[in-house]
Design an enzyme around this catalytic site. Sequence first.
Site, PDB file in Angstrom:
ATOM      1  N   SER A 241       0.786  -1.162  -0.022  1.00  0.00           N
ATOM      2  CA  SER A 241       0.000  -0.039   0.106  1.00  0.00           C
ATOM      3  C   SER A 241       0.960   1.290  -0.015  1.00  0.00           C
ATOM      4  CB  SER A 241      -0.915  -0.067   1.293  1.00  0.00           C
ATOM      5  OG  SER A 241      -1.633   1.269   1.501  1.00  0.00           O
TER       6      SER A 241
ATOM      7  N   TYR B 172      -1.214  -0.599  10.199  1.00  0.00           N
ATOM      8  CA  TYR B 172      -1.188  -0.966   8.962  1.00  0.00           C
ATOM      9  C   TYR B 172      -0.178  -0.275   8.225  1.00  0.00           C
ATOM     10  CZ  TYR B 172      -3.756  -1.307   4.755  1.00  0.00           C
ATOM     11  OH  TYR B 172      -4.027  -1.604   3.196  1.00  0.00           O
TER      12      TYR B 172
END
Length: 257
Positions: free
Chosen positions: A142, A155
């Site tokens: 990501s 995350y």
Amino acid sequence: MRLQNKSALITGAGRGIGRAIAELFAREGARVALISRTASEIEETAAAITAAGGQALSIPADISRPSDVEAFTSQVAKELGGIDILVNNAGIYEPVSLVETPFETWNRVMQVNLYGAIHCSREIGRLMVRQGRGGAIVNVSSIHGVRGVPDSTSYDVAKGGLNQLTRSLAVELAPHTIRVNAVAPGFIDTAMAVVDGQSEHESDDFKTNYVARRKIPLARPAAPSEVAAAVLFLASDDASYITGHILAVDGGLSVTF
């Protein structure tokens, strides 16, 4: 048919990016193994692939448990004739703060997003080495892996770790002709983008800053199929001289500020 006669294992394959990857790989000729904790989702994906003439095997499992990973690796290798491609796609997102959230909650994201990928890469990497026919691993990272986002520390750290796993494992496995790369999506139209019943892509902030003001130069989120296409490229022989690379699939977001 860029993946003809290949066997691919895809984690988090029941929906969103994972399902798009599984369906695209099957159309390109691969035998696909679908892994997810949610049996109903991967069974539905497998049924769709089979109905279209492909071959799919669905296995409910938790990649954060090494024993699960060992079991499904053995099963897939036996039923699909080995594993040529691994896509570490499974991931979860929880908006948590390191200093304000119980560590068990914070660590849950790490266990799935980073350690799950490590368990799969370790077990399936060993299998690929034993097979002696090379292979490809593609990690779904990501843009969070290179940015700091409020209430997203676990995350962000997990995806940053996944990026470094990509680079390090590329070096480690290169002598065995096993390539390791990653894609780094930005805003994607998946269930993860829905918060409290509303897609973040429909918010005034997104429409104003990311679209109208073009913080995303292409001024839109991506479809899961667009990420799947990038994963296919890195998994296929078209990328035979690419390893250790992290490919941004973000509409240009990572080059703005």
